[in-house]
Motif scaffolding. Structure first.
Motif, mmCIF file in Angstrom:
data_model
loop_
_atom_site.group_PDB
_atom_site.id
_atom_site.type_symbol
_atom_site.label_atom_id
_atom_site.label_comp_id
_atom_site.label_asym_id
_atom_site.label_seq_id
_atom_site.Cartn_x
_atom_site.Cartn_y
_atom_site.Cartn_z
ATOM 1 N N ILE A 176 0.825 -1.213 0.000
ATOM 2 C CA ILE A 176 0.000 0.000 0.000
ATOM 3 C C ILE A 176 0.860 1.263 0.000
ATOM 4 C CG2 ILE A 176 -1.925 -1.144 1.165
ATOM 5 C CD1 ILE A 176 -1.114 0.325 3.727
ATOM 6 N N SER A 177 2.131 1.136 0.356
ATOM 7 C CA SER A 177 3.016 2.307 0.398
ATOM 8 C C SER A 177 3.597 2.657 -0.963
ATOM 9 C CB SER A 177 4.163 2.059 1.391
ATOM 10 O OG SER A 177 3.665 1.844 2.697
ATOM 11 N N LEU A 178 3.540 1.734 -1.915
ATOM 12 C CA LEU A 178 4.041 2.024 -3.255
ATOM 13 C C LEU A 178 3.197 3.105 -3.912
ATOM 14 C CD1 LEU A 178 4.693 -1.618 -4.489
ATOM 15 C CD2 LEU A 178 6.401 0.191 -4.481
ATOM 16 N N ILE A 179 3.833 3.928 -4.738
ATOM 17 C CA ILE A 179 3.116 4.965 -5.476
ATOM 18 C C ILE A 179 2.624 4.383 -6.793
ATOM 19 C CG2 ILE A 179 3.287 7.222 -6.578
ATOM 20 C CD1 ILE A 179 5.433 7.985 -4.630
ATOM 21 N N GLY A 180 1.351 4.578 -7.083
ATOM 22 C CA GLY A 180 0.800 4.164 -8.375
ATOM 23 C C GLY A 180 0.124 2.811 -8.344
ATOM 24 N N PHE A 181 -1.072 2.752 -8.930
ATOM 25 C CA PHE A 181 -1.825 1.500 -8.955
ATOM 26 C C PHE A 181 -1.088 0.421 -9.734
ATOM 27 C CE2 PHE A 181 -4.777 -1.324 -11.193
ATOM 28 C CZ PHE A 181 -5.418 -1.911 -10.112
ATOM 29 N N LYS A 182 -0.489 0.806 -10.867
ATOM 30 C CA LYS A 182 0.207 -0.185 -11.683
ATOM 31 C C LYS A 182 1.345 -0.835 -10.902
ATOM 32 C CE LYS A 182 2.897 -0.814 -15.920
ATOM 33 N NZ LYS A 182 3.522 -0.148 -17.089
ATOM 34 N N ASN A 183 2.138 -0.025 -10.194
ATOM 35 C CA ASN A 183 3.234 -0.583 -9.412
ATOM 36 C C ASN A 183 2.714 -1.541 -8.348
ATOM 37 O OD1 ASN A 183 4.884 1.012 -10.934
ATOM 38 N ND2 ASN A 183 5.856 2.061 -9.221
ATOM 39 N N LYS A 184 1.633 -1.166 -7.664
ATOM 40 C CA LYS A 184 1.033 -2.050 -6.663
ATOM 41 C C LYS A 184 0.616 -3.370 -7.288
ATOM 42 C CE LYS A 184 -0.889 1.432 -3.442
ATOM 43 N NZ LYS A 184 -0.268 2.646 -3.952
ATOM 44 N N ALA A 185 -0.040 -3.292 -8.453
ATOM 45 C CA ALA A 185 -0.534 -4.501 -9.112
ATOM 46 C C ALA A 185 0.612 -5.396 -9.582
ATOM 47 C CB ALA A 185 -1.426 -4.115 -10.294
ATOM 48 N N VAL A 186 1.627 -4.766 -10.182
ATOM 49 C CA VAL A 186 2.760 -5.546 -10.705
ATOM 50 C C VAL A 186 3.516 -6.232 -9.565
ATOM 51 C CG1 VAL A 186 5.024 -5.346 -11.822
ATOM 52 C CG2 VAL A 186 3.036 -4.177 -12.800
ATOM 53 N N VAL A 187 3.780 -5.492 -8.483
ATOM 54 C CA VAL A 187 4.494 -6.087 -7.348
ATOM 55 C C VAL A 187 3.674 -7.205 -6.730
ATOM 56 C CG1 VAL A 187 5.359 -5.638 -5.012
ATOM 57 C CG2 VAL A 187 5.879 -4.043 -6.860
ATOM 58 N N PHE A 188 2.378 -6.985 -6.567
ATOM 59 C CA PHE A 188 1.515 -8.017 -5.985
ATOM 60 C C PHE A 188 1.533 -9.288 -6.834
ATOM 61 C CE2 PHE A 188 -2.729 -10.021 -5.739
ATOM 62 C CZ PHE A 188 -2.690 -10.432 -4.413
ATOM 63 N N LEU A 189 1.378 -9.131 -8.141
ATOM 64 C CA LEU A 189 1.378 -10.306 -9.026
ATOM 65 C C LEU A 189 2.732 -11.006 -9.008
ATOM 66 C CD1 LEU A 189 -0.650 -8.910 -12.059
ATOM 67 C CD2 LEU A 189 -1.395 -10.615 -10.388
ATOM 68 N N ASN A 190 3.807 -10.244 -8.960
ATOM 69 C CA ASN A 190 5.142 -10.846 -8.863
ATOM 70 C C ASN A 190 5.283 -11.650 -7.580
ATOM 71 O OD1 ASN A 190 7.583 -10.185 -10.822
ATOM 72 N ND2 ASN A 190 6.153 -8.470 -10.935
ATOM 73 N N TRP A 191 4.824 -11.089 -6.473
ATOM 74 C CA TRP A 191 4.928 -11.790 -5.194
ATOM 75 C C TRP A 191 4.097 -13.070 -5.191
ATOM 76 C CZ3 TRP A 191 4.505 -7.050 -1.363
ATOM 77 C CH2 TRP A 191 5.746 -6.413 -1.321
ATOM 78 N N VAL A 192 2.889 -13.003 -5.764
ATOM 79 C CA VAL A 192 2.040 -14.199 -5.826
ATOM 80 C C VAL A 192 2.719 -15.275 -6.669
ATOM 81 C CG1 VAL A 192 -0.140 -15.132 -6.702
ATOM 82 C CG2 VAL A 192 -0.126 -12.984 -5.407
ATOM 83 N N TYR A 193 3.239 -14.867 -7.834
ATOM 84 C CA TYR A 193 3.924 -15.822 -8.712
ATOM 85 C C TYR A 193 5.146 -16.415 -8.031
ATOM 86 C CZ TYR A 193 6.603 -17.629 -12.652
ATOM 87 O OH TYR A 193 7.333 -18.444 -13.480
ATOM 88 N N ASN A 194 5.955 -15.556 -7.417
ATOM 89 C CA ASN A 194 7.164 -16.038 -6.743
ATOM 90 C C ASN A 194 6.832 -16.991 -5.605
ATOM 91 O OD1 ASN A 194 8.597 -14.407 -8.470
ATOM 92 N ND2 ASN A 194 8.999 -12.804 -6.965
ATOM 93 N N TYR A 195 5.726 -16.702 -4.914
ATOM 94 C CA TYR A 195 5.345 -17.552 -3.776
ATOM 95 C C TYR A 195 4.878 -18.926 -4.264
ATOM 96 C CZ TYR A 195 3.307 -19.003 0.656
ATOM 97 O OH TYR A 195 3.024 -19.691 1.814
#
Length: 435
Positions: free
Chosen positions: A388-407
């Protein structure tokens, strides 16, 4: 700098980090002309730099264009500039693209790596304060394994797979955990013809515990997590030298390695021109009063990591973390509006929301004002807060998807050598040989 004239007073902000961006947002359409200067045209979310360095995230997912932050702000300008000097007697700054006059100046330049005067270590080790530095580390780590495949000498091969991290704060702990997870789940598949078990991750801390700004409970938990991942931890050990091959310490310990990553300390990124009475010389921070005014000046302010506001509760200044920087930026913006109205300024009071660090998959530590916990729940809290601290919706979405994939896959897709990296000392040696 081609900044148009304005009937409004001008605020110049130097630095687009957490402090600079927070005050910029709060000054939106506040009847000031605002000029924001930075050497980069993007804001970096520094807490996730280690994930870029270890291939967990691409750099653009933790960076956000500064111009996009301010694109709907009236009489608000950004310039790509490296500020060299402040001239308080003339109310102007001098940069590599020209001079600019100000009515109020806000210095939010943050910190740089502190090598404590050791030029040899500075020349031969790597630091991780910026996105380019994180990309250098990523490339260098992967290049080491590529070279290890080609090495005929066993000693050379082990040196290439031996990593020394100096500094047991959040950056060192998180980087050590990420490297340990690469060793466990990724590198054996990428390099099946290397004995990855011989890879060593050594974390050196000069004090008697890791994460010494957090509680002893969190320190002990982080150490236990790292040991369970196979990280070698050396406490009460101070690194005294590194020539590019051998790490020496103040003890009998030494390490043969081609990679030293220095996370042992920071110092302020000062700009020349301020009176020496305003500088806390030992760590190059700017002394400020309770309103973030630089000592000795009425219209110059400093916020964030560069500022040191000494109080009874914080005699050494506030922690050099995102939250104090954001809170100081927010309050200073409000105080600058109060100055317009000839109202009394409000002194800064830091609200400690807690601190946290992640060590790896399902492993994190969290210190809140009244609660301390670690493990899986702490790991999810850490992820949520950073997301939630990241700036920008796209960055939040990309990081979230990366974390889900990595997990799910236990993988890190961004382990790419985009640009080969060579240490400066190695480049100089190569050039000399060529000549």
């Amino acid at each position: 700098m081609n900044i148009p004239s304005s009937p409004l007073k001008r605020i110049v902000i130097i630095g687009g980090g957490f402090a600079g961006i927070s005050i910029a947002k709060k000054l939106k359409n506040k009847k000031y002309q605002v000029v924001l200067l930075d050497k980069h045209n993007y804001h970096t979310f520094q807490p996730l730099l280690y994930q870029v360095a270890t291939g967990g995230l691409e750099p653009d997912s933790i960076a956000y264009p500064i111009r996009k932050v301010i694109q709907e702000y009236d009489d608000f300008y950004f310039r790509l500039a490296d500020v060299k000097e402040v001239v308080p007697s003339e109310n102007k700054i001098v940069s590599d693209i020209g001079e600019l006059y100000y009515d109020y100046l806000v210095i939010a330049t943050g910190t740089k790596t502190n090598y404590f005067g050791n030029k040899e270590i500075e020349r031969n080790s790597m630091s991780m304060k910026t996105i380019p530095q994180s990309l250098n580390i990523r490339s260098f780590i992967l290049e080491n394994f590529e070279q290890a495949l080609l090495a005929d000498d066993e000693h050379e091969r082990e040196n290439l797979m031996n990593f020394v991290l100096v500094g047991g704060g959040p950056t060192g702990v998180e980087l050590a955990g990420a490297l340990a997870e690469m060793k466990k789940a990724i590198l054996p598949k990428d390099y099946p013809d290397l004995n990855i078990a011989k890879m060593q991750i050594n974390l050196i801390q000069s004090t008697d515990r890791l994460l010494n700004t957090m509680t002893e409970q969190s320190s002990a938990a982080s150490e236990a997590f790292l040991k369970s991942l196979g990280v070698n931890i050396f406490k009460n050990v101070r690194v005294t030298g590194y020539d590019g091959h051998l790490v020496t310490t103040n003890t009998d310990l030494s390490f043969n390695t081609s990679t030293v990553i220095w996370t042992a300390g920071v110092q302020g990124k000062l700009i020349s021109g301020l009176n020496k009475e305003a500088i806390f010389k030992r760590i190059d921070r700017i002394k400020v009063n309770a309103f973030n005014q630089v000592i000795g000046y009425d219209n110059i302010f400093a916020i964030g990591d560069i500022a040191i506001m000494q109080t009874d509760q914080y005699p050494n200044g506030h922690p050099q973390m995102a939250q104090p920087a954001i809170q100081q930026g927010n309050l200073l913006a409000e105080n600058l509006v109060r100055l317009q109205k000839n109202e009394t300024l409000v002194p800064f009071e830091y609200y400690d929301k807690g601190s946290m660090a992640t060590i790896g998959r399902n492993k994190a530590v969290v210190d809140l004002p009244k609660y301390h916990f670690n493990g899986v729940f702490a790991w999810f809290v850490w992820m949520f807060v950073h997301l939630i601290s990241l700036i920008g919706f796209k960055n939040k979405a990309v990081v979230f998807l990366n974390w889900v994939y990595n997990y799910i896959r236990f993988d890190r897709e961004a382990r790419l050598i985009i640009r080969p990296y060579k240490r400066k000392a190695m480049q100089q040696s190569f050039t000399t040989d060529e000549i």
